[in-house]
Design an enzyme around this catalytic site. Structure first.
Site, PDB file in Angstrom:
ATOM      1  N   GLY A 292       2.591   1.964   5.311  1.00 45.71           N
ATOM      2  CA  GLY A 292       3.730   1.114   5.621  1.00 45.71           C
ATOM      3  C   GLY A 292       4.498   1.560   6.849  1.00 45.71           C
TER       4      GLY A 292
ATOM      5  N   GLU B 146       5.748  -3.463   0.791  1.00 40.09           N
ATOM      6  CA  GLU B 146       5.734  -3.108  -0.629  1.00 40.09           C
ATOM      7  C   GLU B 146       4.932  -1.817  -0.744  1.00 40.09           C
ATOM      8  OE1 GLU B 146       7.473  -4.517  -2.769  1.00 40.09           O
ATOM      9  OE2 GLU B 146       7.917  -6.507  -1.970  1.00 40.09           O
TER      10      GLU B 146
ATOM     11  N   GLY C 152       0.826  -1.203   0.000  1.00 37.11           N
ATOM     12  CA  GLY C 152       0.000   0.000   0.000  1.00 37.11           C
ATOM     13  C   GLY C 152       0.857   1.249   0.000  1.00 37.11           C
ATOM     14  N   SER C 153       0.339   2.306   0.573  1.00 32.51           N
ATOM     15  CA  SER C 153       1.033   3.596   0.579  1.00 32.51           C
ATOM     16  C   SER C 153       2.199   3.588   1.561  1.00 32.51           C
ATOM     17  CB  SER C 153       0.061   4.713   0.957  1.00 32.51           C
ATOM     18  OG  SER C 153      -0.315   4.599   2.323  1.00 32.51           O
ATOM     19  N   THR C 154       3.125   4.507   1.354  1.00 31.27           N
ATOM     20  CA  THR C 154       4.242   4.655   2.285  1.00 31.27           C
ATOM     21  C   THR C 154       3.740   5.042   3.666  1.00 31.27           C
ATOM     22  OG1 THR C 154       5.765   5.233   0.498  1.00 31.27           O
ATOM     23  CG2 THR C 154       6.383   5.915   2.719  1.00 31.27           C
TER      24      THR C 154
END
Length: 500
Positions: free
Chosen positions: A237, A254, A232-234
């Site tokens: 994460g 990821e 997903g998005s940073t």
């Protein structure tokens, strides 16, 4: 017309288990409500993790080749239901049907890979410094694995993790995107059908959680899950990584990508333009590996620019279920708003925008369809440094390959990159330690469309995780180093003497 109810029936989904809640599933094709499902709450999540933990104790006892047989049977289910599942993925994610079918094929491919892998979970034999001793390493099942997946690849990313985790002896707890729950229900159904055919799998081997951020964070915080794999998005994460690290758990991340292609003077321009258009516009720019920055050498810049403007104008934007469509809708209104905000920022920073407008599609008034945008930028800064999950391609002119490589590496993300060049030295430099700092670096193909045989992932804000092929399987196991003394003596390592 599309009928998700008939597809779900064909895929064997028992709607009674999930129907009738406050989790609304909509299609990005036209905004139509597809279903209302019951979301899992705190106690539900905890109970399902507990069931997966108990199933792991049983599952790990099966020899790996037997575990591989279950994955082989799952691959068979996917082959038989490829058309139905691919159409369902298109209805829920908005990607064109060819890409929906391709996503299911990717699942089939990773099942084939993992089935073979089940006989290749190799350790090492290590030379011991002590006479009469042997050292080796062995790999053992790790435990229940948490999987958090995103809307843009609603089923393939699960399979990258699940197929490997299953042959490695782990059980599964899956939290799909709340935007693509029906695809997850379908995959869970196909896995359960494979489990019944297999006959030896514990009933609770795979648990499915439906819900939003709270469910995902519960997985990240649960000490019973030694590994959580999150796509997903940073921003997401970072939250998952911190929660896992706080309990000394593992995470595979990821996350975002701000991916580059370089078109060098020696490039085959026809090949390069075709590859660039797919990489930038495919999945409506909603891949983590979508091409977002294009650096073109000054000597060929004008020719490439004109070809790209013409290509973007000619792309068929429309209903993703129609055969001639190349670009489907954005996932929702928020994605459209984010895209328009990025284009306004680019113009304020000196950019010249070609395309980017909303495209009317007959019968799909509730969908958000956008013409892919080519944006000529004077420099790489501001909005170009960010990942916008939309079909926006920033175009910059470079003078030297060293300059292009420096630009490639200057952003926070480090997922995918490519160079188009027929100059061996340029290509090798781009792939060298002094070249691209991304986890994926290609020559004469775009940055998107990775095959499952290689480990997938990237560096920096992309998270550092690796999934799918190569030796990514080691993430799902625990390693033990073993020393065996087959002599009657007891020599100590490092020559230490200790007599009693």
């Amino acid at each position: 017309m599309y009928e998700p109810e008939s597809l779900m029936k064909e895929l064997g989904v028992d709607f009674a288990r999930w129907h009738g809640g406050d989790l609304v599933c909509r299609s990005p094709i036209d905004g139509r409500e597809l279903a209302r499902l019951r979301a899992d709450r705190g106690a539900d999540c905890a109970a399902k993790v507990g069931r997966a933990e108990a199933a792991f104790i049983e599952w790990r006892r099966l020899p790996p080749p037997r575990r591989g047989e279950l994955v082989r049977l799952l691959g068979g289910q996917l082959r038989r239901h490829k058309e139905a599942l691919g159409r369902l993925v298109t209805m829920e994610s908005g990607k064109i049907l060819q890409e929906g079918l391709g996503e299911v094929q990717e699942m089939i491919d990773i099942c084939d890979f993992a089935t073979g892998l089940s006989r290749q979970l190799y350790g090492l034999t290590i030379a011991s410094e002590r006479p009469g001793h042997r050292m080796m390493e062995t790999w053992h099942p790790l435990g229940p694995v948490g999987i958090i997946s995103a809307f843009n690849f609603p089923v393939a990313v699960w399979s990258w993790n699940a197929a490997l985790a299953l042959v490695c002896g782990d059980s599964l707890v899956w939290k799909p995107s709340e935007k693509t729950c029906l695809s997850a229900l379908a995959v869970q159904s196909l896995l359960e059908q494979a489990m019944r055919e297999f006959g030896e799998a514990p009933a609770d081997l795979s648990q499915l959680l439906l819900g939003g951020r709270e469910c995902g964070m519960m997985l990240a915080q649960d000490t019973r899950l030694p590994l959580v794999s999150a796509t997903g998005s940073t921003r997401m994460g970072r939250e998952v990584a911190q929660a896992c690290a706080a309990r000394l758990g593992r995470s595979i991340l990821e996350l975002g990508g701000n991916n580059t292609a370089v078109i060098a003077p020696s490039a085959d321009l026809e090949l390069a333009v075709r590859a660039v258009v797919f990489a930038a516009a495919g999945t409506a720019g909603q891949r983590c590996t979508s091409l977002r920055r294009l650096f073109v050498h000054a000597s060929v810049y004008d020719r490439v620019r004109e070809r790209l403007i013409a290509a973007f104008r000619s792309l068929a934007v429309g209903n993703p279920l129609d055969a001639g469509t190349l670009v489907g809708p954005l996932i929702d209104e928020h994605a459209w708003t984010v895209m328009q905000d990025a284009l306004r920022r680019a113009q304020a920073e000196g950019g010249r925008v070609h395309g980017g407008e909303r495209v009317p599609v007959e019968g799909c008034d509730g969908g958000f369809y956008a013409r892919p945008a080519l944006v000529e930028m004077p420099a790489q800064g501001g909005v170009v440094q960010e990942e916008t999950f939309a079909p926006i391609l920033y175009l910059l002119r470079y003078q030297t390959l060293e300059q292009a490589i420096a630009w490639n590496n200057a952003v926070p993300q480090g997922l995918a990159s490519s160079i188009f060049s027929n100059d061996l030295r340029e290509a090798e430099l781009f792939l060298s330690p002094a070249g691209s700092d991304c986890g994926i670096a290609n020559v004469n193909i775009g940055p998107s469309g990775a095959e499952i045989g290689g480990a997938f992932g990237g560096e920096k804000d992309t998270g550092g995780g690796r999934e799918a092929g190569s030796d990514a399987w080691k993430n799902y196991m625990r390693r033990a180093t073993n020393t065996i003394n087959y002599s009657s003596e007891l020599p100590l390592a490092q020559g230490v003497r200790f007599s009693i």
